[in-house]
Design a protein around this motif. Structure first.
Motif, PDB file in Angstrom:
ATOM      1  N   VAL A   1      24.313  27.344   1.611  1.00  0.00           N
ATOM      2  CA  VAL A   1      25.459  27.691   0.761  1.00  0.00           C
ATOM      3  C   VAL A   1      25.022  28.527  -0.434  1.00  0.00           C
ATOM      4  O   VAL A   1      25.575  29.592  -0.703  1.00  0.00           O
ATOM      5  CB  VAL A   1      26.204  26.429   0.265  1.00  0.00           C
ATOM      6  CG1 VAL A   1      27.426  26.830  -0.545  1.00  0.00           C
ATOM      7  CG2 VAL A   1      26.597  25.535   1.436  1.00  0.00           C
ATOM      8  N   HIS A   2      24.006  28.057  -1.163  1.00  0.00           N
ATOM      9  CA  HIS A   2      23.626  28.786  -2.392  1.00  0.00           C
ATOM     10  C   HIS A   2      22.887  30.091  -2.104  1.00  0.00           C
ATOM     11  O   HIS A   2      22.927  31.021  -2.900  1.00  0.00           O
ATOM     12  CB  HIS A   2      22.843  27.897  -3.358  1.00  0.00           C
ATOM     13  CG  HIS A   2      21.533  27.369  -2.855  1.00  0.00           C
ATOM     14  ND1 HIS A   2      20.467  28.174  -2.494  1.00  0.00           N
ATOM     15  CD2 HIS A   2      21.094  26.088  -2.680  1.00  0.00           C
ATOM     16  CE1 HIS A   2      19.440  27.428  -2.128  1.00  0.00           C
ATOM     17  NE2 HIS A   2      19.796  26.158  -2.221  1.00  0.00           N
TER      18      HIS A   2
ATOM     19  N   GLY B   1      34.560  24.558 -17.439  1.00  0.00           N
ATOM     20  CA  GLY B   1      35.780  24.972 -16.768  1.00  0.00           C
ATOM     21  C   GLY B   1      35.863  26.488 -16.738  1.00  0.00           C
ATOM     22  O   GLY B   1      34.987  27.186 -17.244  1.00  0.00           O
ATOM     23  N   SER B   2      36.927  27.003 -16.171  1.00  0.00           N
ATOM     24  CA  SER B   2      37.070  28.451 -16.035  1.00  0.00           C
ATOM     25  C   SER B   2      37.132  29.151 -17.392  1.00  0.00           C
ATOM     26  O   SER B   2      36.595  30.254 -17.557  1.00  0.00           O
ATOM     27  CB  SER B   2      38.320  28.791 -15.211  1.00  0.00           C
ATOM     28  OG  SER B   2      39.466  28.189 -15.780  1.00  0.00           O
TER      29      SER B   2
ATOM     30  N   LEU C   1      23.354  30.859 -13.165  1.00  0.00           N
ATOM     31  CA  LEU C   1      24.476  29.964 -12.866  1.00  0.00           C
ATOM     32  C   LEU C   1      24.192  29.122 -11.626  1.00  0.00           C
ATOM     33  O   LEU C   1      24.526  27.928 -11.586  1.00  0.00           O
ATOM     34  CB  LEU C   1      25.751  30.782 -12.678  1.00  0.00           C
ATOM     35  CG  LEU C   1      26.289  31.456 -13.947  1.00  0.00           C
ATOM     36  CD1 LEU C   1      27.412  32.429 -13.595  1.00  0.00           C
ATOM     37  CD2 LEU C   1      26.779  30.421 -14.954  1.00  0.00           C
ATOM     38  N   LYS C   2      23.566  29.721 -10.627  1.00  0.00           N
ATOM     39  CA  LYS C   2      23.244  28.973  -9.414  1.00  0.00           C
ATOM     40  C   LYS C   2      22.200  27.899  -9.686  1.00  0.00           C
ATOM     41  O   LYS C   2      22.314  26.765  -9.193  1.00  0.00           O
ATOM     42  CB  LYS C   2      22.754  29.930  -8.318  1.00  0.00           C
ATOM     43  CG  LYS C   2      23.854  30.801  -7.741  1.00  0.00           C
ATOM     44  CD  LYS C   2      23.336  31.685  -6.609  1.00  0.00           C
ATOM     45  CE  LYS C   2      24.471  32.446  -5.945  1.00  0.00           C
ATOM     46  NZ  LYS C   2      24.002  33.222  -4.776  1.00  0.00           N
TER      47      LYS C   2
ATOM     48  N   HIS D   1      31.604  24.202  -8.138  1.00  0.00           N
ATOM     49  CA  HIS D   1      32.904  24.527  -7.540  1.00  0.00           C
ATOM     50  C   HIS D   1      33.517  25.798  -8.106  1.00  0.00           C
ATOM     51  O   HIS D   1      34.419  26.372  -7.492  1.00  0.00           O
ATOM     52  CB  HIS D   1      33.849  23.330  -7.676  1.00  0.00           C
ATOM     53  CG  HIS D   1      33.417  22.153  -6.864  1.00  0.00           C
ATOM     54  ND1 HIS D   1      33.277  20.889  -7.398  1.00  0.00           N
ATOM     55  CD2 HIS D   1      33.048  22.054  -5.564  1.00  0.00           C
ATOM     56  CE1 HIS D   1      32.866  20.066  -6.443  1.00  0.00           C
ATOM     57  NE2 HIS D   1      32.719  20.739  -5.337  1.00  0.00           N
ATOM     58  N   LEU D   2      33.027  26.257  -9.257  1.00  0.00           N
ATOM     59  CA  LEU D   2      33.438  27.565  -9.755  1.00  0.00           C
ATOM     60  C   LEU D   2      32.716  28.693  -9.012  1.00  0.00           C
ATOM     61  O   LEU D   2      33.224  29.812  -8.926  1.00  0.00           O
ATOM     62  CB  LEU D   2      33.148  27.690 -11.256  1.00  0.00           C
ATOM     63  CG  LEU D   2      34.079  26.937 -12.211  1.00  0.00           C
ATOM     64  CD1 LEU D   2      33.536  27.002 -13.632  1.00  0.00           C
ATOM     65  CD2 LEU D   2      35.497  27.494 -12.155  1.00  0.00           C
ATOM     66  N   LEU D   3      31.541  28.371  -8.482  1.00  0.00           N
ATOM     67  CA  LEU D   3      30.714  29.385  -7.827  1.00  0.00           C
ATOM     68  C   LEU D   3      30.913  29.461  -6.320  1.00  0.00           C
ATOM     69  O   LEU D   3      30.783  30.535  -5.718  1.00  0.00           O
ATOM     70  CB  LEU D   3      29.228  29.106  -8.102  1.00  0.00           C
ATOM     71  CG  LEU D   3      28.767  29.113  -9.556  1.00  0.00           C
ATOM     72  CD1 LEU D   3      27.289  28.719  -9.640  1.00  0.00           C
ATOM     73  CD2 LEU D   3      28.987  30.481 -10.184  1.00  0.00           C
ATOM     74  N   TYR D   4      31.218  28.328  -5.690  1.00  0.00           N
ATOM     75  CA  TYR D   4      31.234  28.263  -4.228  1.00  0.00           C
ATOM     76  C   TYR D   4      32.535  27.667  -3.696  1.00  0.00           C
ATOM     77  O   TYR D   4      33.171  26.851  -4.362  1.00  0.00           O
ATOM     78  CB  TYR D   4      30.068  27.399  -3.724  1.00  0.00           C
ATOM     79  CG  TYR D   4      28.711  27.828  -4.228  1.00  0.00           C
ATOM     80  CD1 TYR D   4      28.056  28.930  -3.708  1.00  0.00           C
ATOM     81  CD2 TYR D   4      28.079  27.103  -5.254  1.00  0.00           C
ATOM     82  CE1 TYR D   4      26.800  29.314  -4.171  1.00  0.00           C
ATOM     83  CE2 TYR D   4      26.821  27.473  -5.725  1.00  0.00           C
ATOM     84  CZ  TYR D   4      26.198  28.581  -5.182  1.00  0.00           C
ATOM     85  OH  TYR D   4      24.960  28.951  -5.639  1.00  0.00           O
ATOM     86  N   ASP D   5      32.868  28.048  -2.475  1.00  0.00           N
ATOM     87  CA  ASP D   5      34.057  27.503  -1.809  1.00  0.00           C
ATOM     88  C   ASP D   5      33.776  26.174  -1.130  1.00  0.00           C
ATOM     89  O   ASP D   5      34.707  25.446  -0.783  1.00  0.00           O
ATOM     90  CB  ASP D   5      34.579  28.496  -0.753  1.00  0.00           C
ATOM     91  CG  ASP D   5      35.141  29.760  -1.377  1.00  0.00           C
ATOM     92  OD1 ASP D   5      35.605  29.679  -2.538  1.00  0.00           O
ATOM     93  OD2 ASP D   5      35.105  30.812  -0.725  1.00  0.00           O
TER      94      ASP D   5
END
Length: 214
Positions: free
Chosen positions: A55-56, A120-121, A144-145, A199-203
């Motif tokens: 995923v990452h 948060g966003s 961020l990752k 969850h901001l970075l990945y689906d």
């Protein structure tokens, strides 16, 4: 430090100082890093790195960077516990781990900053508007990752009861982790909260539950 300065890369004086790298052992000694917690977070981060690699998408060479970022994420705790994410960032800007290549020093310092508070966003966008956003986009993305993994790894040791990752179940758009150990209830709940940056970075949705008692 006021709210406008929270995401700034400058110190109180606003002056830039040349970084003076220090070996990890010196950072541990000078800044009183809690070794057992640092080691647990590093262990957790490496395990998460491996499980979530599909995923990452981070290059395997980034595994060591994740480990070192985990080891020093709490560098500011003895200096200013309440604001240790800010203190840690400033310390690591001045004294990055010498084991890390220079081009990745900002990743380590900003990961220390990003590991603590809810993200948060709105805060995500505010971050990009400050010094963080002046870094090359690839370095921002890498930071961020790495921070997303460290947040989860730190949460897994929130209870300080040696919680561990147990069974992992892969769904189409989700991954479910069972957390084992005496602190599993506490740490699974904490991981749910600290998964916000992920969850901001990945689906792919991550879920954390205490393992069923045997």
């Amino acid at each position: 430090m006021n709210s406008e300065d929270e995401f700034s890369g400058a110190g109180q004086s606003g002056e830039r100082v040349l970084p003076e790298p220090l070996p990890l052992e010196d950072l541990y000694h000078i800044y009183g890093i809690e070794r057992s917690h640092a080691d647990n977070v590093a262990r957790n981060a490496l395990e998460l790195f491996d499980i979530l690699n599909s995923v990452h998408g981070l290059h395997p060479e980034m595994r060591t960077l994740v480990e070192i970022a985990a080891l020093v994420h709490d560098t500011g705790a003895a200096t200013d516990f309440e604001n240790h994410h800010k203190a840690g960032r400033l310390i690591l800007l001045q004294h990055p781990p010498s084991e890390v290549p220079e081009r990745f020093w900002p990743v380590v310092s900003w990961t220390a900053f990003l590991h603590k508070k809810r993200i948060g966003s709105e805060k995500f966008e505010k971050l990009k508007g400050k010094d963080f956003g002046k870094m090359p986009e690839q370095l921002q993305e890498l930071t961020l990752k790495v921070a997303a993994l460290i947040r989860l790894a730190d949460a897994l040791d929130y209870s300080r009861m040696e919680s561990r990752l147990g069974k992992v179940t892969f769904g189409k758009r989700s991954i479910r982790f069972e957390i084992e150990g005496q602190g599993a209830v506490i740490d699974a709940e904490r991981m749910e909260k600290k998964g916000d940056l992920w969850h901001l970075l990945y689906d792919t949705r991550l879920e954390f539950r205490p393992a069923p008692k045997k």
